[in-house]
Design a protein around this motif. Structure first.
Motif, PDB file in Angstrom:
ATOM      1  N   MET A 157       0.853  -1.184   0.000  1.00  0.00           N
ATOM      2  CA  MET A 157       0.000   0.000   0.000  1.00  0.00           C
ATOM      3  C   MET A 157       0.893   1.240   0.000  1.00  0.00           C
ATOM      4  N   GLU A 158       0.575   2.162  -0.887  1.00  0.00           N
ATOM      5  CA  GLU A 158       1.304   3.426  -0.948  1.00  0.00           C
ATOM      6  C   GLU A 158       0.788   4.374   0.134  1.00  0.00           C
ATOM      7  N   ILE A 159       1.653   5.266   0.579  1.00  0.00           N
ATOM      8  CA  ILE A 159       1.265   6.310   1.517  1.00  0.00           C
ATOM      9  C   ILE A 159       1.445   7.653   0.813  1.00  0.00           C
ATOM     10  N   ILE A 160       0.407   8.466   0.812  1.00  0.00           N
ATOM     11  CA  ILE A 160       0.470   9.802   0.224  1.00  0.00           C
ATOM     12  C   ILE A 160       0.253  10.806   1.346  1.00  0.00           C
ATOM     13  N   LYS A 161       1.188  11.725   1.506  1.00  0.00           N
ATOM     14  CA  LYS A 161       1.053  12.755   2.534  1.00  0.00           C
ATOM     15  C   LYS A 161       0.527  14.039   1.899  1.00  0.00           C
ATOM     16  N   ILE A 162      -0.441  14.639   2.588  1.00  0.00           N
ATOM     17  CA  ILE A 162      -0.990  15.915   2.122  1.00  0.00           C
ATOM     18  C   ILE A 162      -0.782  16.976   3.191  1.00  0.00           C
ATOM     19  N   MET A 202      -3.862   3.151  -1.764  1.00  0.00           N
ATOM     20  CA  MET A 202      -3.044   4.170  -1.104  1.00  0.00           C
ATOM     21  C   MET A 202      -3.769   4.671   0.119  1.00  0.00           C
ATOM     22  N   LYS A 203      -2.992   5.001   1.128  1.00  0.00           N
ATOM     23  CA  LYS A 203      -3.537   5.581   2.353  1.00  0.00           C
ATOM     24  C   LYS A 203      -3.097   7.038   2.414  1.00  0.00           C
ATOM     25  N   ILE A 204      -4.024   7.891   2.796  1.00  0.00           N
ATOM     26  CA  ILE A 204      -3.753   9.331   2.883  1.00  0.00           C
ATOM     27  C   ILE A 204      -3.330   9.669   4.300  1.00  0.00           C
ATOM     28  N   GLN A 205      -2.274  10.445   4.411  1.00  0.00           N
ATOM     29  CA  GLN A 205      -1.819  10.923   5.713  1.00  0.00           C
ATOM     30  C   GLN A 205      -1.746  12.439   5.681  1.00  0.00           C
TER      31      GLN A 205
END
Length: 69
Positions: free
Chosen positions: A1-6, A65-68
């Motif tokens: 799973m990808e992690i995308i930081k916003i 993907m999970k949003i952080q």
């Protein structure tokens, strides 16, 4: 799973797909979303402008993907 930081509190679904590089353009994002190919937290979403928050999980084309924040 990808992690995308916003940086902000939320990001719109179409922007997430572009940020991750899963689609090339906003038009392509709109198409795959309206075709029912994208899920958020396990549910099919048909709104390109849906707000995606931290800890949400976006699925498309067999990827996650999970949003952080």
């Amino acid at each position: 799973m990808e992690i995308i930081k916003i940086r902000d509190e939320f990001i719109k679904l179409g922007q997430v797909l572009k940020l991750a590089g899963w689609v090339e353009s906003g038009a392509e994002a709109k198409e795959v979303i309206l075709d029912g190919e994208v899920k958020v937290n396990g549910e099919c979403v048909l709104q390109r402008g849906k707000k995606i928050y931290g800890d949400d999980i976006v699925e498309f084309d067999g990827r996650q993907m999970k949003i952080q924040t």
